[in-house]
Write a protein that holds these residues in place. Structure first.
Motif, short mmCIF file in Angstrom:
data_model
loop_
_atom_site.label_atom_id
_atom_site.label_comp_id
_atom_site.label_asym_id
_atom_site.label_seq_id
_atom_site.Cartn_x
_atom_site.Cartn_y
_atom_site.Cartn_z
N LYS A 33 0.84 -1.20 0.00
CA LYS A 33 0.00 0.00 0.00
C LYS A 33 0.87 1.25 0.00
O LYS A 33 0.55 2.24 -0.66
CB LYS A 33 -0.91 -0.04 1.23
N GLU A 34 2.00 1.19 0.71
CA GLU A 34 2.91 2.32 0.79
C GLU A 34 3.49 2.66 -0.58
O GLU A 34 3.72 3.84 -0.90
CB GLU A 34 4.03 2.03 1.79
N LEU B 97 1.45 5.12 -2.70
CA LEU B 97 1.29 6.47 -2.17
C LEU B 97 1.73 7.50 -3.21
O LEU B 97 2.81 7.41 -3.79
CB LEU B 97 2.14 6.61 -0.89
N ASN C 20 -3.45 10.61 -3.80
CA ASN C 20 -4.14 9.79 -2.78
C ASN C 20 -3.44 9.85 -1.42
O ASN C 20 -3.63 8.98 -0.59
CB ASN C 20 -4.27 8.34 -3.26
N LYS C 21 -2.67 10.89 -1.21
CA LYS C 21 -1.86 11.02 -0.01
C LYS C 21 -2.68 10.92 1.28
O LYS C 21 -2.30 10.21 2.21
CB LYS C 21 -1.13 12.37 -0.08
N VAL D 38 -4.47 7.16 1.52
CA VAL D 38 -3.48 6.10 1.75
C VAL D 38 -2.75 6.34 3.07
O VAL D 38 -2.43 5.39 3.80
CB VAL D 38 -2.50 6.01 0.56
N GLY D 39 -2.48 7.57 3.42
CA GLY D 39 -1.83 7.90 4.69
C GLY D 39 -2.65 7.42 5.88
O GLY D 39 -2.10 6.85 6.84
#
Length: 192
Positions: free
Chosen positions: A77-78, A81, A85-86, A89-90
């Motif tokens: 998932k990282e 980033l 989508n910061k 996803v963050g």
């Protein structure tokens, strides 16, 4: 001066008496590892402990596998980033990080609990066996008139006997008293 001479003779007499008393003491030795290795109850208890350990380890391995799967998913998932989508996803990575920390704590707690459970079970299983063996050793020692019995088993950790010459090996007698075969290899005597 006379008092000093009297004290000297009294002390010499005491030393002589102690030496005479020590010379009359009978000594024996036993290999407790041999006794426990051939005692059916000890074998059963050991098997039970091993099975409990395997069960606990399987549970911990399952949690570790879950941890590794979730870690790999978080790492994947990282990699997705980006600026677009910061935020989304963050938040997901933060939640995954918290979940991984919780899982890590569960694994640590499970290891601690497993160790405690195995230690408790070991005490439950082996305490009656140790009591039974101690009673048999005491009985044989009294029958044979022994004042002291030393354990010559290497793995017991308390073996401080590094030399023996003579004494009576009561291992076979204790095994017979416990109802197990008395045919056992005698331990090699330490070099003189």
């Amino acid at each position: 001066m006379r008092k000093l001479i009297n004290v000297f003779f009294v002390a010499a007499g005491l030393v002589f008496t102690v030496n005479m008393a020590s010379a009359q003491q009978k000594l024996g030795h036993i290999n407790s590892e041999d006794v426990f290795a051939n005692l059916p109850e000890a074998k059963t208890a050991q098997t039970t402990l091993e099975n409990l350990g395997k069960t606990k380890q399987a549970d911990i391995d399952a949690m570790i596998k879950e941890y590794q799967t979730k870690l790999a998913a978080a790492q994947a998932k990282e990699k997705t980033l980006s600026e677009a989508n910061k935020d989304q996803v963050g938040k997901e990575l933060q939640a995954a990080g918290q979940e991984l920390q919780d899982l890590e704590k569960r694994i640590t707690d499970a290891r601690t609990k497993a160790s405690q459970d195995i230690g408790t079970k070991q005490g439950e299983l082996f305490q009656p066996i140790q009591t039974k063996v101690a009673a048999a050793i005491s009985s044989v020692a009294k029958e044979k008139g022994l004042a002291y019995v030393f354990d010559i088993a290497n793995g017991q950790g308390g073996n401080n006997l590094v030399f023996w010459d003579g004494g009576e090996d009561i291992t076979a007698s204790v095994k017979t008293k416990l109802g197990i075969s008395a045919t056992a290899a005698k331990p090699a005597a330490p070099k003189k």
